[in-house]
Design a protein around this motif. Structure first.
Motif, PDB file in Angstrom:
ATOM      1  N   ILE A   1       0.807  -1.059   0.037  1.00 44.60           N
ATOM      2  CA  ILE A   1       0.071  -0.036   0.044  1.00 44.60           C
ATOM      3  C   ILE A   1       0.944   1.224   0.003  1.00 44.60           C
ATOM      4  N   GLY A   2       0.506   2.278  -0.758  1.00 49.24           N
ATOM      5  CA  GLY A   2       1.138   3.444  -0.975  1.00 49.24           C
ATOM      6  C   GLY A   2       0.370   4.517  -0.128  1.00 49.24           C
ATOM      7  N   ILE A   3       0.851   5.484   0.581  1.00 52.64           N
ATOM      8  CA  ILE A   3       0.204   6.526   1.118  1.00 52.64           C
ATOM      9  C   ILE A   3       0.549   7.930   1.078  1.00 52.64           C
ATOM     10  N   ASP A   4      -0.479   8.661   1.010  1.00 50.13           N
ATOM     11  CA  ASP A   4       0.137  10.276   0.781  1.00 50.13           C
ATOM     12  C   ASP A   4      -1.140  11.060   1.489  1.00 50.13           C
ATOM     13  N   GLU A   5      -0.942  12.622   1.511  1.00 51.85           N
ATOM     14  CA  GLU A   5      -1.955  12.958   1.981  1.00 51.85           C
ATOM     15  C   GLU A   5      -1.972  14.666   1.490  1.00 51.85           C
ATOM     16  N   THR A   6      -3.051  15.470   1.292  1.00 47.50           N
ATOM     17  CA  THR A   6      -2.909  16.735   1.114  1.00 47.50           C
ATOM     18  C   THR A   6      -3.842  17.721   1.725  1.00 47.50           C
ATOM     19  N   PRO A   7      -3.606  18.640   1.948  1.00 47.80           N
ATOM     20  CA  PRO A   7      -4.651  19.441   2.683  1.00 47.80           C
ATOM     21  C   PRO A   7      -5.779  19.973   2.045  1.00 47.80           C
ATOM     22  N   LEU A   8      -6.941  19.861   2.589  1.00 46.61           N
ATOM     23  CA  LEU A   8      -8.234  20.528   2.021  1.00 46.61           C
ATOM     24  C   LEU A   8      -8.831  21.387   3.166  1.00 46.61           C
ATOM     25  N   GLN A   9      -9.559  22.496   2.477  1.00 41.77           N
ATOM     26  CA  GLN A   9     -10.250  23.430   3.446  1.00 41.77           C
ATOM     27  C   GLN A   9     -11.843  22.994   3.346  1.00 41.77           C
ATOM     28  N   VAL A  10     -12.448  22.764   4.585  1.00 37.42           N
ATOM     29  CA  VAL A  10     -13.928  22.375   4.801  1.00 37.42           C
ATOM     30  C   VAL A  10     -14.256  23.590   5.526  1.00 37.42           C
TER      31      VAL A  10
ATOM     32  N   ILE B   1      -4.882   9.579   0.500  1.00 27.04           N
ATOM     33  CA  ILE B   1      -4.949   8.520  -0.526  1.00 27.04           C
ATOM     34  C   ILE B   1      -4.302   7.305  -0.354  1.00 27.04           C
ATOM     35  N   PHE B   2      -4.974   6.165  -0.570  1.00 28.66           N
ATOM     36  CA  PHE B   2      -4.310   4.924  -0.362  1.00 28.66           C
ATOM     37  C   PHE B   2      -4.179   4.168  -1.784  1.00 28.66           C
ATOM     38  N   ARG B   3      -3.092   3.781  -2.030  1.00 34.18           N
ATOM     39  CA  ARG B   3      -2.725   3.031  -3.331  1.00 34.18           C
ATOM     40  C   ARG B   3      -2.427   1.473  -3.382  1.00 34.18           C
ATOM     41  N   GLY B   4      -3.252   0.645  -3.704  1.00 33.98           N
ATOM     42  CA  GLY B   4      -2.854  -0.799  -3.699  1.00 33.98           C
ATOM     43  C   GLY B   4      -3.700  -1.583  -4.708  1.00 33.98           C
ATOM     44  N   GLY B   5      -3.946  -2.767  -4.509  1.00 30.82           N
ATOM     45  CA  GLY B   5      -4.986  -3.477  -5.250  1.00 30.82           C
ATOM     46  C   GLY B   5      -4.155  -4.714  -5.703  1.00 30.82           C
ATOM     47  N   PRO B   6      -4.963  -5.714  -6.552  1.00 29.60           N
ATOM     48  CA  PRO B   6      -4.207  -6.885  -7.008  1.00 29.60           C
ATOM     49  C   PRO B   6      -3.271  -6.399  -8.164  1.00 29.60           C
ATOM     50  N   PRO B   7      -2.326  -7.468  -8.416  1.00 35.48           N
ATOM     51  CA  PRO B   7      -1.470  -7.082  -9.405  1.00 35.48           C
ATOM     52  C   PRO B   7      -2.104  -6.764 -10.943  1.00 35.48           C
TER      53      PRO B   7
ATOM     54  N   ILE C   1      -2.757  11.497  -6.756  1.00 39.00           N
ATOM     55  CA  ILE C   1      -3.629  12.568  -5.966  1.00 39.00           C
ATOM     56  C   ILE C   1      -3.205  14.008  -6.648  1.00 39.00           C
ATOM     57  N   ARG C   2      -2.624  14.013  -7.650  1.00 41.22           N
ATOM     58  CA  ARG C   2      -2.427  15.259  -8.425  1.00 41.22           C
ATOM     59  C   ARG C   2      -3.922  15.784  -9.106  1.00 41.22           C
ATOM     60  N   PRO C   3      -4.920  15.042  -9.447  1.00 36.93           N
ATOM     61  CA  PRO C   3      -5.971  15.640 -10.191  1.00 36.93           C
ATOM     62  C   PRO C   3      -6.727  16.201  -9.112  1.00 36.93           C
ATOM     63  N   PHE C   4      -6.653  15.705  -7.767  1.00 36.64           N
ATOM     64  CA  PHE C   4      -7.307  16.332  -6.712  1.00 36.64           C
ATOM     65  C   PHE C   4      -6.553  17.743  -6.522  1.00 36.64           C
ATOM     66  N   VAL C   5      -5.609  17.719  -6.461  1.00 37.44           N
ATOM     67  CA  VAL C   5      -4.967  19.024  -6.109  1.00 37.44           C
ATOM     68  C   VAL C   5      -4.974  19.997  -7.261  1.00 37.44           C
ATOM     69  N   ILE C   6      -5.187  19.533  -8.375  1.00 35.44           N
ATOM     70  CA  ILE C   6      -5.416  20.567  -9.679  1.00 35.44           C
ATOM     71  C   ILE C   6      -6.800  21.127  -9.369  1.00 35.44           C
ATOM     72  N   GLY C   7      -7.617  20.083  -8.971  1.00 31.97           N
ATOM     73  CA  GLY C   7      -9.160  20.262  -8.903  1.00 31.97           C
ATOM     74  C   GLY C   7      -9.360  21.402  -7.822  1.00 31.97           C
ATOM     75  N   ARG C   8      -8.399  21.336  -6.760  1.00 34.98           N
ATOM     76  CA  ARG C   8      -8.790  22.229  -5.487  1.00 34.98           C
ATOM     77  C   ARG C   8      -8.241  23.601  -5.834  1.00 34.98           C
ATOM     78  N   LYS C   9      -7.483  23.706  -6.748  1.00 32.54           N
ATOM     79  CA  LYS C   9      -7.209  25.162  -7.432  1.00 32.54           C
ATOM     80  C   LYS C   9      -8.246  25.819  -7.865  1.00 32.54           C
ATOM     81  N   ASN C  10      -9.284  24.967  -8.416  1.00 31.64           N
ATOM     82  CA  ASN C  10     -10.554  25.621  -9.005  1.00 31.64           C
ATOM     83  C   ASN C  10     -11.369  25.987  -7.955  1.00 31.64           C
TER      84      ASN C  10
END
Length: 514
Positions: A239-248, A261-267, A436-445
């Motif tokens: 599993i790969g893990i990362d995080e990014t800020p979000l204002q609520v 964000i958690f990335r894993g899954g079958p081969p 996680i990049r698409p989320f970061v790009i969307g957050r700019k909008n």
């Protein structure tokens, strides 16, 4: 340090120490200024500029230092150059012929005869037809027995055709409309308020609040799929893990929450799972990984440190983050300090490690073959690099950029070398950062989420879309297929068949009802 400190010095050695400290402090301050300038005005890419490319406005030429004895020679192999020019338009697009003929006057030859057609020249242009909307009228036939007395419109003797189940009951939104709206926001970073204006231009009044409510209802309907995706992530060895800020705005912490964000899954079937949490605490990861046994790859954030003490977890670091620290040094001060040359040495070591990975990809090596290749080639480089770091850790000011880079790499070293223990482990966490990049790009909008419920709904929809993209599915067609068939799912197998990594590309490309 004040003037009084220098005046109170009692010996020449003490004056020398003060001068050295002042020199180090001056270097550190210059690095900080240069680093800030580069963040504001410099290249955002971490790639080294190629020959002929413009350097940063604030970069100074780096001296040619004897960094390493590089024995490798560079061989430029023969290659086929791609043909320049316009690419042909896709063959599957519909064609409309526009025939252009000469008038009789233009066809007249100098001899007085009419010229005959001897051939034709064909060129193609791409036309755009603005989006069209249509209304689906659901006409349900009613049936009644004429032999029964007292027939009423809705009485027991009347039967009516059943409406197909809808993902949002009694809504005007079809699966196609929902898929378009959610793909536009979560895949193309187009906020609801901009979509509201787009619909208005074609004469449709569709409020952003309505689209927002639809998104949350869709997320609720897909909750069972998200749970299955999480189970499959935890059932696999890495599993790969990362995080990014979000204002609520209406969240428990108005200043800053986080999207994990958690990335894993079958081969061959990657799963990308987003989760909203109001905190960056390591407890989020601990709760998610409860009972997990396997490999976890992260960056150097201190919230992941507890993973080093878990006996059933192998904690792997990220070489890209280590490389990034040294790259910051090369962008600062240039030839005014030796730090840039030392950082260049470190980058050369790391580039050698990645050269091994590139060769393995080009050769199509299996995980076992890559493991053996790393043991024979990467381990000696790592051993030499570790020796290089140990020789400099006490000679470089710890607060300088180079000192921070060396100490970061040294602190992460046990995690950084773990990738050599298995052939299927990557040397970095880049796949998670890319996800996680698409989320970061969307957050700019769209800047923020209004409520916690909205943030959780966004996490669910991002999970479906990004997992679909990672498995080669076009998000619009996948969502349309999902929203069409999800209301009909009854059994566990029905739901499993709708997961984005279980749906075949050919299946969703077929024409499906709106």
């Amino acid at each position: 340090m004040t003037r009084d400190t220098l005046k109170n010095a009692e010996s020449l050695d003490e004056v020398k120490d003060i001068a050295l400290n002042l020199f180090d402090e001056n270097i550190i301050l210059q690095e900080q200024i240069k680093s800030l300038q580069d963040r504001l005005f410099g290249r955002k890419s971490e790639k080294t500029p190629k020959d002929g490319e413009q350097m940063s406005l604030f970069d100074m030429p780096e001296p040619e230092l004897p960094i390493l004895n590089e024995d490798d020679t560079v061989t430029i192999t023969e290659h086929a150059r791609k043909k320049r020019g316009r690419k042909p338009l896709p063959a599957d697009l519909p064609r409309v012929d526009a025939v252009h003929k000469l008038s009789e006057d233009d066809r007249k030859c100098n001899c007085g005869c009419l010229k005959d057609k001897i051939g034709e020249e064909v060129s193609e242009q791409l036309e755009y037809i603005p989006a069209k909307v249509r209304v689906i009228r659901n006409i349900r036939y009613k049936y009644a027995c004429k032999n029964c007395e007292g027939v009423e419109d809705d009485g027991p003797t009347v039967s009516i055709a059943r409406m197909p189940d809808q993902i949002i009951p009694k809504s005007i939104a079809t699966p196609g409309l929902l898929a378009h709206i959610l793909t536009a926001k979560f895949a193309d970073a187009l906020p609801f308020y901009r979509q509201e204006k787009q619909f208005a231009r074609i004469g449709i009044e569709l409020a952003r609040s309505t689209m927002c409510n639809w998104g949350m209802k869709v997320a609720d309907a897909c909750e069972i799929l998200i749970g299955m995706m999480k189970d499959d992530v935890l059932a696999n060895p890495m599993i790969g893990i990362d995080e990014t800020p979000l204002q609520v705005l209406k969240g428990p912490r108005k200043s800053k929450s986080y999207m994990w964000i958690f990335r894993g899954g079958p081969p061959g079937k990657p799963i990308i799972l987003f989760e909203y949490h109001p905190t960056r605490s390591g407890d989020v990861v601990s709760t998610f990984l409860n009972g997990y046994k396997g490999i976890v790859q992260t960056d150097g954030y201190a919230g992941y440190d507890f993973l080093d003490t878990k006996k059933d977890i192998v904690h792997v670091g990220c070489w890209v983050h280590a490389r990034r620290k040294f790259k910051e040094v090369t962008k600062a001060l240039g030839n005014k300090a030796n730090s840039s040359g030392n950082a260049g040495s470190a980058l050369l070591y790391i580039s050698k490690l990645y050269k091994i990975e590139k060769e393995a990809r080009e050769q199509g090596l299996s995980a076992e073959q890559l493991y053996n290749m790393r043991q024979s080639q990467a381990i000696p480089i790592l051993t030499e690099f570790k020796k290089w770091i140990d020789e400099r850790v006490n000679k470089v000011p710890p607060k300088s950029l180079l000192g921070k880079a060396i100490n970061y790499t040294l602190g992460q070293w046990p995690r950084l070398i773990q990738y050599t223990t298995e052939g299927f482990i990557r040397p970095d966490n880049n796949l998670v950062e890319n996800a996680i990049r698409p989320f970061v790009i969307g957050r700019k909008n769209w800047l923020f989420s209004d409520t916690v419920q909205g943030a959780k709904a966004s996490a669910a929809i991002y999970s479906l879309i990004e997992t679909a993209k990672s498995n080669g599915l076009e998000p619009y067609w996948y969502l349309k297929y999902l929203f069409r068939h999800l209301p009909e799912a009854m059994t566990n197998d029905d739901f499993l068949a709708l997961l984005p990594y279980n749906v075949k590309k050919e299946k969703i490309s077929e024409s499906v009802p709106c």
